[in-house]
Design an enzyme around this catalytic site. Sequence first.
Site, mmCIF file in Angstrom:
data_model
loop_
_atom_site.group_PDB
_atom_site.id
_atom_site.type_symbol
_atom_site.label_atom_id
_atom_site.label_comp_id
_atom_site.label_asym_id
_atom_site.label_seq_id
_atom_site.Cartn_x
_atom_site.Cartn_y
_atom_site.Cartn_z
ATOM 1 C CG HIS A 188 -1.946 -1.051 1.225
ATOM 2 N ND1 HIS A 188 -2.871 -1.177 0.207
ATOM 3 C CD2 HIS A 188 -2.223 -2.055 2.093
ATOM 4 C CE1 HIS A 188 -3.670 -2.199 0.465
ATOM 5 N NE2 HIS A 188 -3.297 -2.750 1.597
ATOM 6 N NE ARG A 295 -8.380 -0.180 -12.678
ATOM 7 C CZ ARG A 295 -7.671 0.949 -12.791
ATOM 8 N NH1 ARG A 295 -8.120 2.066 -12.210
ATOM 9 N NH2 ARG A 295 -6.543 0.975 -13.458
ATOM 10 N NE ARG A 331 -12.396 -3.949 -15.260
ATOM 11 C CZ ARG A 331 -11.113 -3.947 -14.888
ATOM 12 N NH1 ARG A 331 -10.166 -4.270 -15.759
ATOM 13 N NH2 ARG A 331 -10.779 -3.607 -13.668
ATOM 14 C CD GLU A 430 -8.848 -8.970 -19.091
ATOM 15 O OE1 GLU A 430 -8.032 -8.404 -18.327
ATOM 16 O OE2 GLU A 430 -10.079 -8.892 -18.942
ATOM 17 C CG ASN A 453 -1.873 -4.503 -15.995
ATOM 18 O OD1 ASN A 453 -1.138 -3.934 -16.791
ATOM 19 N ND2 ASN A 453 -2.512 -3.865 -15.043
ATOM 20 C CG ASP A 454 -5.202 -10.192 -15.930
ATOM 21 O OD1 ASP A 454 -4.373 -10.598 -15.083
ATOM 22 O OD2 ASP A 454 -6.346 -9.830 -15.629
ATOM 23 N NE ARG A 464 -1.799 -8.793 -13.453
ATOM 24 C CZ ARG A 464 -2.525 -7.871 -12.852
ATOM 25 N NH1 ARG A 464 -1.957 -6.818 -12.327
ATOM 26 N NH2 ARG A 464 -3.840 -7.989 -12.791
ATOM 27 C CB CYS A 501 -7.703 0.012 -20.492
ATOM 28 S SG CYS A 501 -8.174 -1.716 -20.270
#
Length: 553
Positions: A188, A295, A331, A430, A453-454, A464, A501
Amino acid sequence: MVVYSGKSVFGGIAIGKICVYAKEDSQVKRERIEDPEAEIKRYHEAKDVAIEQLGVLYEKALKEVGEDGAGVFEAHQMMLDDGDYIDSVENIIRTQSVNAEYAVAQTGDQMAQMFLDMEDEYFRGRAADVHDISERLIGVLSGKGSGGIQTDEQVIIVADDLAPSETVQMDKDKILSFVTVHGSANSHTSILAKTMNIPAMIGCDIPLDDTVNGKMAVVDGFEGKVYIEPNEETMAAKKILYEEEQEKKALLEQLKGKDNVTLDGQHINLYANIGNTKDLGLVLKNDAGGIGLFRSEFIYLGSQDYPTEEEQFEIYKTVAQTMAGKKVIIRTLDIGADKQADYFALPKEENPAMGLRAIRICLTRPEVFKTQLRAILRASAFGKIAIMFPMIISLEEVKEIKGIVNEVKTELDDAGISYDKNIELGIMIETPAAVMVADELAEEVDFFSVGTNDLTQYTLAIDRQNDSLEKFYNSHHPAILKMLKMIVDAAHRHGAWAGICGELGADLTLTKDFLAMGFDELSVSPGRILPLRKIVLETDVSEYKKSLNEANP
């Protein structure tokens, strides 16, 4: 001059004196008490104070770093109210007749170790959260202050590690940078540092004593180095870099209001990624052309139960109206993997990243899916909304999704409720499977948005979130770049548009390549809009393509 190395979390140059941030001694003594029930009452009173403190921190973080960065404090409030945590503290007090401080410390250590014993890197990282809330409780019980920095000048903070609550309490006007011995890129604290735009490093081998405390230093977040008492030559060079960074920021401000058009006339949309309505201010401040990724799962993650249609409708409507005719791509819920909501009661999985998540939940729980779709469609009457579906692997899924969307449209028609009858429907690309059948998928949708990312994770077979695999993780892998070109070409062959994205969209070293590939849109964090625009305005795509062809005949 002494130089220490570490891993950069956020780039930039900071020049100033070092302040070693030493935490108060939190060693807890075991003391026998005569009245366990009175001690349990004292514990609950302290817990209420701690929750109130976290509420104050949440509001402060909300103003400084937005909802995503502030969310940790809500999570900490929930952890303090966790039944297992409370039961453990009360049980230790009752059975051992010990003070609340000791019971809290024991519970914190046991639960933190439980997380550390897990294989998943995300859950291992939650051990720090357990320690953080336990230390806060002990501080309240013992009457100690909440810490902070006692300084009247701007300083570079050096610490063993920094809990999110410590980071947000710091006066940002007095913080030039922070450097920690421990910490991870997924912590965080790292996320907060990026959001706060503070140059930061983790995993640095710097000592936490008077050999550095109070000394003049330079943090180079680009190199991942700290220079203690730099010599004249080094200081002069770093000052030039610092001044160049400030000039770049000032120049970027002048790009607001300009069209995203290359020197040879190619246009690209630059949109922003957001998690909630509180991020809209940053979107408008950075002159984004729209929202390329809303999101929506954060609505679910922030609720104790399934959000109602009306609750979701009000949120989507607010976003659409605030963007005033600019496109907003929502999304559908991407719950699962590292994003868990207890009330979904998802089964524990050995490999959640490849399990029941995202569109798979929607298609197996159609009523949850239809509730969200009704809310989105109703909101589309108040702005330019598009819907995007995540984790697609087959044509059959897309056809099933479109069938459900049509059912909801019919229900709204029957009820006389307005919505955009021409609303765009798109999918996230993805998975390698989606790439391989992109031509078939493009015939069924209006657009593609690549979740890099995915896509990278699944293509390279690398988790990842596993820091130990960082050596092997390569987001610029030739296979990924070839897939991106395949995706945009397939979309254009069938009249669809294509965007990115994922995090790769904000990689400025690839912006010219994305333009050359023909991408129509890049959606990134709001702060990356203007740096991207600068490259777009300075690029001649036709000339860049020629140089690529000459380099690879």
